[in-house]
Design an enzyme around this catalytic site. Structure first.
Site, PDB file in Angstrom:
ATOM      1  NE  ARG A  67      45.593  -2.618 -22.394  1.00 50.11           N
ATOM      2  CZ  ARG A  67      46.917  -2.457 -22.481  1.00 50.11           C
ATOM      3  NH1 ARG A  67      47.517  -2.547 -23.655  1.00 50.11           N
ATOM      4  NH2 ARG A  67      47.635  -2.213 -21.411  1.00 50.11           N
ATOM      5  CE  LYS A 216      24.759  -3.873 -36.514  1.00 49.83           C
ATOM      6  NZ  LYS A 216      25.475  -3.091 -37.484  1.00 49.83           N
TER       7      LYS A 216
HETATM    8  C1  LIG Z   1      26.395  -2.043 -37.467  1.00 55.98           C
HETATM    9  C2  LIG Z   1      27.411  -1.929 -38.529  1.00 55.98           C
HETATM   10  C3  LIG Z   1      28.720  -1.524 -38.220  1.00 55.98           C
HETATM   11  C4  LIG Z   1      29.155  -1.110 -36.836  1.00 55.98           C
HETATM   12  O1  LIG Z   1      29.132  -2.172 -35.952  1.00 55.98           O
HETATM   13  P1  LIG Z   1      28.840  -2.045 -34.356  1.00 55.98           P
HETATM   14  O2  LIG Z   1      28.935  -3.440 -33.907  1.00 55.98           O
HETATM   15  O3  LIG Z   1      27.496  -1.415 -34.221  1.00 55.98           O
HETATM   16  O4  LIG Z   1      29.900  -1.154 -33.792  1.00 55.98           O
HETATM   17  C5  LIG Z   1      29.633  -1.500 -39.264  1.00 55.98           C
HETATM   18  N1  LIG Z   1      29.281  -1.822 -40.530  1.00 55.98           N
HETATM   19  C6  LIG Z   1      28.031  -2.195 -40.853  1.00 55.98           C
HETATM   20  C7  LIG Z   1      27.692  -2.548 -42.266  1.00 55.98           C
HETATM   21  C8  LIG Z   1      27.052  -2.269 -39.856  1.00 55.98           C
HETATM   22  O5  LIG Z   1      25.804  -2.626 -40.191  1.00 55.98           O
END
Ligand SMILES: *Cc1c(COP(=O)(O)O)cnc(C)c1O
Length: 395
Positions: A67, A216
């Site tokens: 962790r 993303k």
């Molecule tokens: C998707 C997103 C998040 C959150 O991320 P996760 O990986 O889905 O938890 C935060 N900020 C932006 C700009 C995003 O597009």
């Protein structure tokens, strides 16, 4: 105030040795490689171990337990830190929102944070949840309106930046806002998910902490959920590391391996998707079924000049409003055959969604707004599909 105990973890890795002067599109490929010893693998291994050998007192720098640290995190953390021009490796988290929550933990109890009213809805939701529990006060603001942000910064402890915003694509004047926040004694955090460090490096504009949804663009294949935080400040990093170790929203070793694998092609993917986004935005602007287009690359876009001055590219997200309201926007999505109707963004495949389908989406986001995440498919195919779907709704 007592600072929390810093949990042990490896701060740097001995592996990748390459000149500091490499361009970012080389770093994505060359970063995080194991040492060049005979017959060693050229890719870092996935280490599946929840604990690490050790006796006696656990010292700073020891891995100790899964962790606190995992060798599988280091190559990605080092590479992302370098891409963001940080003095220290990034910290990976179980998701982007876990990274957002960690960054929000830097806001002092009972303090005030200023956030863009059109931040990612999850970031707004978690901060509003914390506010409802009395952790701090949230002030939301039109982040493109520099004077309005400055007015809200009085007495604030932190400024949250997102630029371009999700999904309205408003562009914040990053350097000026970071300066104003520092003048007001506030910490500056920027969510750089939309642009990636290839598009902009907030630390260079004076931002203290950068947050990413690695899910993303960085990972880029819609097959992993992951987050990261980057800072050059050793104290802030130590607090974030302690937060991660105590709250436990840690990344799985395989997820981080996949993210590094995805990162290798980041420069190519962005080059392609950005060029396609520009071409599609121009065509959408002319389309009779489209009411309005937001894309910072369009010369007429309200954020264009700022984006051109502070970014190395305009990104691959387009927002459009469709004539005929929410029903027409839904019908366009239904009629598409190549674009995938799904939330999320930044993957190789083109995704589209009407954002107000999410209950948490701010009401100032139009009901008929579609967010397009342009992927790396053939641009003509993407346009043909959009065009036929828009035409169909007209009939
Ligand atoms: C998707 C997103 C998040 C959150 O991320 P996760 O990986 O889905 O938890 C935060 N900020 C932006 C700009 C995003 O597009």
């Amino acid at each position: 105030m007592d600072s929390p105990r810093v949990y042990p973890a490896v701060m740097t890795q001995q592996g990748s040795q390459h000149p500091d002067s490499l361009a970012p599109d080389t770093v994505v490929v060359a970063g995080g490689r194991p040492e060049r010893t005979h017959d060693a693998p050229v890719n870092p291994p996935v280490v599946l171990s929840s604990t690490f050998f050790g006796q006696g007192e656990v010292e700073q720098g020891d891995r100790a337990y899964g962790r606190y640290a995992n060798p599988s995190w280091d190559p990605f953390e080092e590479t992302l830190g370098e891409l963001e021009t940080a003095q220290l490796p990034a910290l990976v988290f179980a998701s982007g929102l876990a990274a957002v929550a960690a960054a929000l933990s830097l806001v002092p109890s009972g303090g005030t944070i200023v956030m863009p009213r059109h931040s990612y809805q999850g970031s707004l939701a978690v901060s509003q949840d914390l506010a409802a529990r009395g952790a701090f006060t949230v002030r939301t603001v039109d982040i493109a309106d520099t004077e309005a942000v400055k007015a809200q910064l009085e007495g604030a402890d932190a400024l949250w930046l997102e630029s371009p915003t999700n999904p309205m694509l408003e562009v914040a004047e990053m350097r000026a806002l970071a300066q104003a926040a520092h003048d007001a004694g506030a910490l500056v955090i920027a969510d750089n998910t939309f642009s990636t460090p290839l598009g902009q490096r907030p630390l260079e504009s004076g931002v203290d902490v950068v947050v990413h949804s690695v899910t993303k663009y960085l990972a880029g294949h819609s097959d992993v959920v992951l987050g990261a935080v980057v800072t050059s400040d050793p104290d802030l990093r130590a607090r974030l590391l302690t937060y991660r170790s105590l709250r436990g929203a840690i990344a799985g070793p395989f997820e981080v391996w996949l993210a590094l694998r995805g990162l290798r092609t980041l420069a190519l993917r962005i080059e392609r998707s950005q060029a396609t986004a520009m071409a599609l935005a121009r065509k959408l602007l002319e389309h009779p079924r489209v009411e309005a287009v937001r894309y910072p690359g369009l010369p007429g876009d309200p954020g264009h000049e700022r984006a051109a001055a502070q970014m190395d590219g305009f990104g691959s997200i387009i927002a459009i409003t469709v004539r005929g309201g929410a029903a027409a926007a839904d019908a366009v999505v239904d009629a598409l055959q190549l674009w995938l109707p799904a939330t999320s963004l930044g993957g190789v495949e083109s995704l589209i969604e009407r954002r107000r389908r999410h209950v948490n989406e701010p009401e100032t986001v139009p009901e008929n707004l579609l967010r397009l995440s342009v992927g790396i498919e053939n641009a003509k195919d993407l346009w043909a599909d959009l065009d036929q779907a828009l035409q169909k709704v007209q009939d």
